[in-house]
Scaffold this motif. Structure first.
Motif, mmCIF file in Angstrom:
data_model
loop_
_atom_site.group_PDB
_atom_site.id
_atom_site.type_symbol
_atom_site.label_atom_id
_atom_site.label_comp_id
_atom_site.label_asym_id
_atom_site.label_seq_id
_atom_site.Cartn_x
_atom_site.Cartn_y
_atom_site.Cartn_z
ATOM 1 N N THR A 273 0.836 -1.192 0.000
ATOM 2 C CA THR A 273 0.000 0.000 0.000
ATOM 3 C C THR A 273 0.875 1.247 0.000
ATOM 4 O OG1 THR A 273 -1.716 -1.145 1.237
ATOM 5 C CG2 THR A 273 -1.793 1.253 1.204
ATOM 6 N N ALA A 274 0.660 2.111 -0.958
ATOM 7 C CA ALA A 274 1.466 3.323 -1.050
ATOM 8 C C ALA A 274 0.786 4.452 -0.287
ATOM 9 C CB ALA A 274 1.660 3.717 -2.506
ATOM 10 N N ALA A 275 1.585 5.379 0.179
ATOM 11 C CA ALA A 275 1.028 6.571 0.804
ATOM 12 C C ALA A 275 0.268 7.364 -0.252
ATOM 13 C CB ALA A 275 2.154 7.421 1.381
ATOM 14 N N PRO A 276 -0.797 8.052 0.137
ATOM 15 C CA PRO A 276 -1.550 8.826 -0.843
ATOM 16 C C PRO A 276 -0.682 9.903 -1.485
ATOM 17 C CG PRO A 276 -2.193 9.403 1.401
ATOM 18 C CD PRO A 276 -1.339 8.188 1.500
ATOM 19 N N VAL A 277 -0.873 10.093 -2.767
ATOM 20 C CA VAL A 277 -0.110 11.099 -3.500
ATOM 21 C C VAL A 277 -0.779 12.455 -3.299
ATOM 22 C CG1 VAL A 277 0.704 11.865 -5.747
ATOM 23 C CG2 VAL A 277 0.657 9.416 -5.191
ATOM 24 N N VAL A 278 -0.036 13.381 -2.721
ATOM 25 C CA VAL A 278 -0.556 14.713 -2.459
ATOM 26 C C VAL A 278 0.402 15.730 -3.065
ATOM 27 C CG1 VAL A 278 -1.249 16.361 -0.691
ATOM 28 C CG2 VAL A 278 -1.580 13.919 -0.309
ATOM 29 N N GLU A 279 -0.141 16.697 -3.753
ATOM 30 C CA GLU A 279 0.684 17.709 -4.399
ATOM 31 C C GLU A 279 0.996 18.836 -3.407
ATOM 32 O OE1 GLU A 279 2.939 19.434 -7.345
ATOM 33 O OE2 GLU A 279 1.915 17.491 -7.408
ATOM 34 N N PRO A 280 2.273 19.018 -3.034
ATOM 35 C CA PRO A 280 2.608 20.132 -2.143
ATOM 36 C C PRO A 280 2.521 21.461 -2.884
ATOM 37 C CG PRO A 280 4.599 18.962 -2.819
ATOM 38 C CD PRO A 280 3.444 18.188 -3.378
ATOM 39 N N VAL A 281 1.821 22.401 -2.300
ATOM 40 C CA VAL A 281 1.677 23.719 -2.910
ATOM 41 C C VAL A 281 1.963 24.778 -1.857
ATOM 42 C CG1 VAL A 281 0.112 25.343 -4.050
ATOM 43 C CG2 VAL A 281 -0.063 22.892 -4.559
ATOM 44 N N GLY A 282 2.976 25.588 -2.107
ATOM 45 C CA GLY A 282 3.288 26.676 -1.199
ATOM 46 C C GLY A 282 4.087 26.227 0.019
ATOM 47 N N ASP A 283 4.054 27.069 1.036
ATOM 48 C CA ASP A 283 4.793 26.828 2.274
ATOM 49 C C ASP A 283 4.403 25.480 2.879
ATOM 50 O OD1 ASP A 283 6.168 27.051 4.671
ATOM 51 O OD2 ASP A 283 4.726 28.431 5.569
ATOM 52 N N GLN A 284 5.383 24.661 3.230
ATOM 53 C CA GLN A 284 5.123 23.315 3.752
ATOM 54 C C GLN A 284 5.282 23.218 5.269
ATOM 55 O OE1 GLN A 284 3.922 20.595 1.837
ATOM 56 N NE2 GLN A 284 3.507 22.457 0.651
ATOM 57 N N THR A 285 5.171 24.329 5.953
ATOM 58 C CA THR A 285 5.229 24.310 7.410
ATOM 59 C C THR A 285 3.988 23.627 7.979
ATOM 60 O OG1 THR A 285 6.474 26.384 7.486
ATOM 61 C CG2 THR A 285 5.364 25.698 9.509
ATOM 62 N N PHE A 286 4.194 22.609 8.779
ATOM 63 C CA PHE A 286 3.076 22.008 9.516
ATOM 64 C C PHE A 286 3.120 22.531 10.940
ATOM 65 C CE2 PHE A 286 1.227 18.945 12.413
ATOM 66 C CZ PHE A 286 -0.028 18.766 11.849
ATOM 67 N N LYS A 287 2.003 23.107 11.375
ATOM 68 C CA LYS A 287 1.923 23.714 12.703
ATOM 69 C C LYS A 287 1.151 22.786 13.642
ATOM 70 C CE LYS A 287 1.726 28.348 10.629
ATOM 71 N NZ LYS A 287 0.898 29.580 10.507
ATOM 72 N N GLY A 288 1.877 22.046 14.441
ATOM 73 C CA GLY A 288 1.252 21.152 15.406
ATOM 74 C C GLY A 288 1.451 21.648 16.819
ATOM 75 N N PHE A 289 1.073 20.813 17.771
ATOM 76 C CA PHE A 289 1.323 21.167 19.170
ATOM 77 C C PHE A 289 1.323 19.911 20.025
ATOM 78 C CE2 PHE A 289 -3.175 20.660 19.527
ATOM 79 C CZ PHE A 289 -3.475 20.498 20.865
ATOM 80 N N LEU A 290 1.893 20.058 21.197
ATOM 81 C CA LEU A 290 1.891 19.023 22.224
ATOM 82 C C LEU A 290 1.251 19.629 23.460
ATOM 83 C CD1 LEU A 290 5.608 17.853 21.844
ATOM 84 C CD2 LEU A 290 3.589 16.755 20.841
ATOM 85 N N SER A 291 0.452 18.841 24.166
ATOM 86 C CA SER A 291 -0.222 19.409 25.337
ATOM 87 C C SER A 291 0.566 19.217 26.632
ATOM 88 C CB SER A 291 -1.630 18.831 25.486
ATOM 89 O OG SER A 291 -1.638 17.439 25.367
ATOM 90 N N ALA A 292 1.819 18.766 26.508
ATOM 91 C CA ALA A 292 2.732 18.724 27.655
ATOM 92 C C ALA A 292 4.156 18.616 27.139
ATOM 93 C CB ALA A 292 2.413 17.557 28.590
ATOM 94 N N GLU A 293 5.090 18.982 27.977
ATOM 95 C CA GLU A 293 6.506 18.890 27.650
ATOM 96 C C GLU A 293 6.928 17.420 27.582
ATOM 97 O OE1 GLU A 293 8.937 20.973 26.996
ATOM 98 O OE2 GLU A 293 10.812 20.260 27.868
ATOM 99 N N PRO A 294 7.612 16.990 26.521
ATOM 100 C CA PRO A 294 8.141 15.618 26.491
ATOM 101 C C PRO A 294 9.118 15.399 27.646
ATOM 102 C CG PRO A 294 8.208 16.606 24.305
ATOM 103 C CD PRO A 294 7.865 17.707 25.261
ATOM 104 N N THR A 295 9.068 14.216 28.229
ATOM 105 C CA THR A 295 9.971 13.915 29.335
ATOM 106 C C THR A 295 11.391 13.677 28.863
ATOM 107 O OG1 THR A 295 9.293 11.601 29.163
ATOM 108 C CG2 THR A 295 8.174 12.956 30.805
#
Length: 560
Positions: free
Chosen positions: A35-57
């Protein structure tokens, strides 16, 4: 999972689609997925803005146990095996660091053939790096919380118990590109273990150079995954950047990945609303309604293989008694709690093992007994049961003279509301005065690890789609939840299930073990997690399967 730290803090706001806590599969064959990963066309800035709800230990793969740490670890280190969603919605194995693997006819020897890959400093990744990483996790001197997951490996359990030397553990490099792992017995879920963070390669020279500080700062680790840690500002932000040394870098689009550390739920929700982050998971009614009404946001409902539960310290005099533990468990109306606290989004627990776990192709929870319903039928008056337990302990049998403390690993308003609900419930149903102590997750973890508590509350996501992972948490060797509980028959059943290839027999062993666990109640499952995940539509191609460990390796931004 161990005698060290704890796992997933109850998260109403999580960095989905960051890598889930752990991964595995219910498939029993050892073939690589096509099974291949879905093909997605990157357009523009590729910054992904995520978050964590606590500091990693920590970012040390052998020592991490919380979801926040493992989210980052599985992004920056390369597992031997990746898990993706298959075309039919089921999970499938795919080569990660290992391009392919062979399995002996008796199912007891796996040979992994490694790809050409490099560490973040440009040095080639070799099989010996995986040997070192796995043996280091097995080594009792490391204190790995997930060492128990490696017990199917030949002599791993004995080595952790110091019964044999590390050189006797069945992991070796045949050559730089060939890793051989011998097992004690054929293990139906072994590839899932190889997708777990505890099986990652670690550079020996980096560990020896950093010593105890390995994983505590960005500059102490050398990694070999799709991304590397560019910056770690503690309690504020972790920034990952694409690693051009990665074997499949050409297909990695997200760059950089920014993970803000946001501990307050409403702050995280507001950040999502204003576009400061790209994806959240929440079951808070007002935010669910708000995000669902936003035409720019896509909504997914995901059943997680996760159990939210209370844990009892059986070394505490009061909770050393089975009837006392069971009374506190049965005093909680799970249906009411789900409606009031979780806005009706989750599933009231019917046992310890959550949904979305399988024995072969069969759902465990759908076919197993409703343990909580059985216990309530056997014990219709929890207050009377508590009084019996108090009498057995030589204490005042009047529950109204009793005062008990519960620790909650969060300081925000949601935890305050949850604590108040439990206070009222325990008072009404048992007559007991319940004191609630709210504290930061790291403080909570430390207290539970040291046995400095009476009742705790947390959530745990299964490392494997097999019931084995959740049940093994409570074995004597693991004591992963800090309960101090031990039952030899339970241990025997779980261990037998872990090596039983016949699915019907394996199911029966799991169910017998769960029955013992629920009868003695060192843990009190409350709800099974169901997530409302919201992602801006310009983020495309992510894998939302709760067992996937591909993280930021796939997907792209398409016109933010």
């Amino acid at each position: 999972m161990r005698k060290r730290l704890l796992s997933i803090l109850l998260g109403l706001a999580l960095a989905i689609p960051a890598v889930p806590a752990m991964a595995s599969s219910n498939a029993s064959d050892a073939t690589e997925s096509q099974t291949a990963a879905p093909v997605v066309e990157p357009v523009g800035d590729q910054t992904f803005k995520g978050f964590l709800s606590a500091e990693p230990t920590t970012l040390d793969p052998a020592k991490a146990s919380d979801n926040y740490a493992i989210t980052v670890i599985l992004a920056v280190y390369e597992p031997l095996v990746l898990i993706r969603s298959g075309a039919d919605g089921k999970i499938e194995y795919e080569g990660g660091a290992a391009e392919k693997w062979d399995v002996s006819e008796d199912g007891k020897t796996y040979t992994f053939h490694l790809r050409d890959n490099k560490w973040s400093d440009g040095q080639p990744v070799v099989a010996e790096d995986y040997v070192y990483g796995i043996k280091r996790a097995v080594d009792p001197a490391t204190g790995s919380p997930y060492a128990y997951l490696l017990e199917p490996i030949f002599n791993a359990k004995k080595a952790t118990a110091k019964a044999v030397g590390m050189e006797e553990v069945g992991v070796k490099a045949i050559d730089d590109k060939t890793l051989e792992i011998k097992l004690e017995n054929a293990t139906p879920y072994f590839l899932g273990i190889m997708a777990n963070s505890v099986s990652l390669a670690v550079r020996k020279d980096a560990v020896e150079k950093a010593g105890e500080k390995y994983g505590s700062e960005a500059d102490t680790i050398i990694t070999n995954g799709s991304h590397k840690v560019k910056e770690w500002v503690h309690n504020s932000m972790i920034t990952l950047e694409k690693d051009d040394n990665y074997w499949n870098a050409a297909k990695v689009n997200f760059n950089p990945v920014t993970l803000q550390i946001i501990t307050e739920t409403n702050t995280a929700m507001s950040a999502m609303e204003t576009g400061q982050i790209d994806s959240v998971t929440t079951n808070i009614g007002e935010w669910v309604d708000k995000f669902k009404s936003n035409a720019n946001i896509e909504h997914r409902v995901i059943e997680n293989p996760s159990t939210f539960f209370m844990t009892f310290n059986t070394k505490d005099k009061l909770f050393s008694n089975e009837k006392v533990r069971k009374a506190f468990s049965l005093a909680v109306n799970r249906e009411e709690l789900n409606e009031v606290i979780f806005y009706g989004n989750n599933i009231p627990a019917s046992g310890w093992v959550p949904g979305n776990t399988f024995v072969g192709e069969n759902s465990y929870r759908e076919n197993a007994e409703n343990q909580l319903e059985r216990l309530m039928g056997e014990n219709p008056d929890p207050k009377a049961l508590l009084s019996e337990g108090l009498t057995e302990l030589g204490m005042d049998p009047n529950p109204e003279a009793l005062s008990v403390t519960i620790n909650l690993g969060g300081t925000d308003q949601w935890f305050k509301t949850y604590g108040e609900f439990l206070q009222q419930t325990i008072q009404e149903n048992l007559g007991v005065t319940l004191t609630v102590n709210q504290m930061e997750w790291t403080v909570f973890s430390d207290k539970v690890q040291k046995g400095d508590y009476q009742i705790g509350y947390m959530a745990w996501g299964s490392e494997l789609a097999e019931p084995y992972a959740m049940l093994a948490l409570n074995t004597s060797a693991a004591d992963s939840l800090g309960t101090g509980w031990s039952n030899a028959e339970y241990d025997k059943l779980v261990n037998e299930a872990g090596m039983e290839m016949d699915e019907a027999k394996r199911f029966d062993l799991y169910q017998q073990a769960e029955t013992i666990l629920m009868n003695e109640s060192p843990v009190a499952p409350i709800v099974f997690s169901v997530s409302n995940t919201f992602t801006y539509k310009f983020v495309q191609g992510l894998d939302y399967n709760p067992f996937s460990n591909v993280g930021y390796r796939q997907g792209a931004i398409n016109g933010r």
